[in-house]
Design a protein around this motif. Structure first.
Motif, PDB file in Angstrom:
ATOM      1  N   ARG A   1      -2.590  14.096  -3.778  1.00 25.10           N
ATOM      2  CA  ARG A   1      -2.882  14.531  -2.417  1.00 25.10           C
ATOM      3  C   ARG A   1      -1.729  15.411  -1.954  1.00 25.10           C
ATOM      4  O   ARG A   1      -0.576  14.992  -1.987  1.00 25.10           O
ATOM      5  CB  ARG A   1      -3.053  13.332  -1.500  1.00 25.10           C
ATOM      6  CG  ARG A   1      -3.390  13.715  -0.081  1.00 25.10           C
ATOM      7  CD  ARG A   1      -3.654  12.459   0.750  1.00 25.10           C
ATOM      8  NE  ARG A   1      -4.170  12.802   2.034  1.00 25.10           N
ATOM      9  CZ  ARG A   1      -5.456  12.989   2.295  1.00 25.10           C
ATOM     10  NH1 ARG A   1      -6.342  12.847   1.358  1.00 25.10           N
ATOM     11  NH2 ARG A   1      -5.852  13.298   3.505  1.00 25.10           N
ATOM     12  N   LEU A   2      -2.041  16.618  -1.537  1.00 28.82           N
ATOM     13  CA  LEU A   2      -1.047  17.527  -0.987  1.00 28.82           C
ATOM     14  C   LEU A   2      -1.054  17.385   0.529  1.00 28.82           C
ATOM     15  O   LEU A   2      -2.117  17.270   1.141  1.00 28.82           O
ATOM     16  CB  LEU A   2      -1.365  18.976  -1.350  1.00 28.82           C
ATOM     17  CG  LEU A   2      -1.397  19.332  -2.833  1.00 28.82           C
ATOM     18  CD1 LEU A   2      -1.733  20.806  -2.998  1.00 28.82           C
ATOM     19  CD2 LEU A   2      -0.080  19.017  -3.484  1.00 28.82           C
ATOM     20  N   ALA A   3       0.117  17.412   1.125  1.00 29.89           N
ATOM     21  CA  ALA A   3       0.229  17.314   2.576  1.00 29.89           C
ATOM     22  C   ALA A   3       1.167  18.401   3.073  1.00 29.89           C
ATOM     23  O   ALA A   3       2.214  18.661   2.465  1.00 29.89           O
ATOM     24  CB  ALA A   3       0.756  15.952   2.987  1.00 29.89           C
ATOM     25  N   LEU A   4       0.783  19.043   4.156  1.00 28.65           N
ATOM     26  CA  LEU A   4       1.615  20.049   4.812  1.00 28.65           C
ATOM     27  C   LEU A   4       2.019  19.502   6.169  1.00 28.65           C
ATOM     28  O   LEU A   4       1.170  19.041   6.930  1.00 28.65           O
ATOM     29  CB  LEU A   4       0.840  21.359   4.995  1.00 28.65           C
ATOM     30  CG  LEU A   4       1.500  22.430   5.858  1.00 28.65           C
ATOM     31  CD1 LEU A   4       2.777  22.950   5.205  1.00 28.65           C
ATOM     32  CD2 LEU A   4       0.543  23.575   6.126  1.00 28.65           C
TER      33      LEU A   4
ATOM     34  N   GLN B   1       6.032   9.840   7.034  1.00 31.68           N
ATOM     35  CA  GLN B   1       5.570   8.491   6.736  1.00 31.68           C
ATOM     36  C   GLN B   1       4.045   8.401   6.772  1.00 31.68           C
ATOM     37  O   GLN B   1       3.443   7.748   5.917  1.00 31.68           O
ATOM     38  CB  GLN B   1       6.201   7.494   7.706  1.00 31.68           C
ATOM     39  CG  GLN B   1       7.690   7.335   7.479  1.00 31.68           C
ATOM     40  CD  GLN B   1       8.397   6.563   8.571  1.00 31.68           C
ATOM     41  OE1 GLN B   1       7.890   6.414   9.671  1.00 31.68           O
ATOM     42  NE2 GLN B   1       9.600   6.086   8.257  1.00 31.68           N
ATOM     43  N   TYR B   2       3.405   9.071   7.736  1.00 33.02           N
ATOM     44  CA  TYR B   2       1.942   9.091   7.789  1.00 33.02           C
ATOM     45  C   TYR B   2       1.365   9.738   6.534  1.00 33.02           C
ATOM     46  O   TYR B   2       0.394   9.244   5.965  1.00 33.02           O
ATOM     47  CB  TYR B   2       1.437   9.850   9.010  1.00 33.02           C
ATOM     48  CG  TYR B   2       1.648   9.159  10.333  1.00 33.02           C
ATOM     49  CD1 TYR B   2       1.759   7.770  10.425  1.00 33.02           C
ATOM     50  CD2 TYR B   2       1.736   9.895  11.501  1.00 33.02           C
ATOM     51  CE1 TYR B   2       1.957   7.152  11.647  1.00 33.02           C
ATOM     52  CE2 TYR B   2       1.918   9.276  12.726  1.00 33.02           C
ATOM     53  CZ  TYR B   2       2.026   7.907  12.798  1.00 33.02           C
ATOM     54  OH  TYR B   2       2.211   7.293  14.001  1.00 33.02           O
ATOM     55  N   ALA B   3       1.965  10.849   6.106  1.00 35.48           N
ATOM     56  CA  ALA B   3       1.472  11.542   4.912  1.00 35.48           C
ATOM     57  C   ALA B   3       1.583  10.649   3.677  1.00 35.48           C
ATOM     58  O   ALA B   3       0.649  10.563   2.878  1.00 35.48           O
ATOM     59  CB  ALA B   3       2.253  12.839   4.705  1.00 35.48           C
ATOM     60  N   ILE B   4       2.701   9.970   3.537  1.00 34.41           N
ATOM     61  CA  ILE B   4       2.911   9.096   2.381  1.00 34.41           C
ATOM     62  C   ILE B   4       1.963   7.903   2.440  1.00 34.41           C
ATOM     63  O   ILE B   4       1.374   7.515   1.437  1.00 34.41           O
ATOM     64  CB  ILE B   4       4.385   8.658   2.305  1.00 34.41           C
ATOM     65  CG1 ILE B   4       5.254   9.873   1.971  1.00 34.41           C
ATOM     66  CG2 ILE B   4       4.580   7.549   1.288  1.00 34.41           C
ATOM     67  CD1 ILE B   4       6.733   9.660   2.174  1.00 34.41           C
ATOM     68  N   GLU B   5       1.772   7.337   3.634  1.00 39.40           N
ATOM     69  CA  GLU B   5       0.833   6.221   3.782  1.00 39.40           C
ATOM     70  C   GLU B   5      -0.593   6.638   3.440  1.00 39.40           C
ATOM     71  O   GLU B   5      -1.378   5.837   2.948  1.00 39.40           O
ATOM     72  CB  GLU B   5       0.887   5.666   5.201  1.00 39.40           C
ATOM     73  CG  GLU B   5       2.153   4.888   5.504  1.00 39.40           C
ATOM     74  CD  GLU B   5       2.299   4.551   6.981  1.00 39.40           C
ATOM     75  OE1 GLU B   5       1.363   4.826   7.773  1.00 39.40           O
ATOM     76  OE2 GLU B   5       3.353   4.012   7.348  1.00 39.40           O
ATOM     77  N   ASP B   6      -0.940   7.901   3.723  1.00 37.11           N
ATOM     78  CA  ASP B   6      -2.272   8.420   3.410  1.00 37.11           C
ATOM     79  C   ASP B   6      -2.416   8.788   1.936  1.00 37.11           C
ATOM     80  O   ASP B   6      -3.455   9.267   1.527  1.00 37.11           O
ATOM     81  CB  ASP B   6      -2.594   9.639   4.276  1.00 37.11           C
ATOM     82  CG  ASP B   6      -2.885   9.266   5.717  1.00 37.11           C
ATOM     83  OD1 ASP B   6      -3.123   8.083   5.995  1.00 37.11           O
ATOM     84  OD2 ASP B   6      -2.872  10.173   6.576  1.00 37.11           O
ATOM     85  N   GLY B   7      -1.340   8.631   1.152  1.00 41.91           N
ATOM     86  CA  GLY B   7      -1.420   8.861  -0.282  1.00 41.91           C
ATOM     87  C   GLY B   7      -0.890  10.200  -0.757  1.00 41.91           C
ATOM     88  O   GLY B   7      -1.156  10.605  -1.880  1.00 41.91           O
ATOM     89  N   ALA B   8      -0.132  10.897   0.071  1.00 40.77           N
ATOM     90  CA  ALA B   8       0.417  12.192  -0.337  1.00 40.77           C
ATOM     91  C   ALA B   8       1.407  12.012  -1.482  1.00 40.77           C
ATOM     92  O   ALA B   8       2.280  11.148  -1.430  1.00 40.77           O
ATOM     93  CB  ALA B   8       1.100  12.882   0.837  1.00 40.77           C
TER      94      ALA B   8
END
Length: 118
Positions: A39-42, A91-98
């Motif tokens: 999962r990529l997160a920006l 932290q939200y991005a990592i929790e979402d699986g980034a």
């Protein structure tokens, strides 16, 4: 401190070129070792993607790279540009699986350092 900023700039350039140079993966090769999808997160600034050309360009690269490789993607926008708000978006991005988090600019330096130390 100057050396840290240079290293951070190199990492940001590498991330930008990685997304810009995406090509399709071999369909038999899973994205992660356990077979789940990356999962990529920006993480953007406080402005909308449509307003800020820089973030819009990076977002387009994230979308193109993700769609060509069947990856999940999303973006996160802090309510304010404070270190605490940016760390919260990390932290939200990592929790979402980034598995890859992309950000741009000097305002992210302290948040990145905080996340590296935790």
């Amino acid at each position: 401190m100057n050396k840290f900023i240079k290293i951070l700039a190199c990492i940001a350039c590498f991330a930008l070129f990685t997304c810009a140079g995406c090509k399709e993966n071999d369909p038999d090769y899973p994205s992660l070792a356990d077979g789940s999808m990356s999962r990529l997160a920006l993480i953007t600034g406080t402005t909308e993607l449509e307003v800020d050309f820089d973030y819009a360009s990076i977002w387009e690269g994230v979308v193109n790279c993700s769609e060509s490789n069947n990856l999940n993607y999303s973006y996160y926008r802090p309510a304010e540009m404070t270190d605490e708000a940016i760390v919260q978006q990390f932290q939200y991005a990592i929790e979402d699986g980034a598995t890859v988090v992309i950000c741009m600019g000097d305002v992210f330096v302290h948040a990145i350092k905080t996340m590296q130390e935790s």
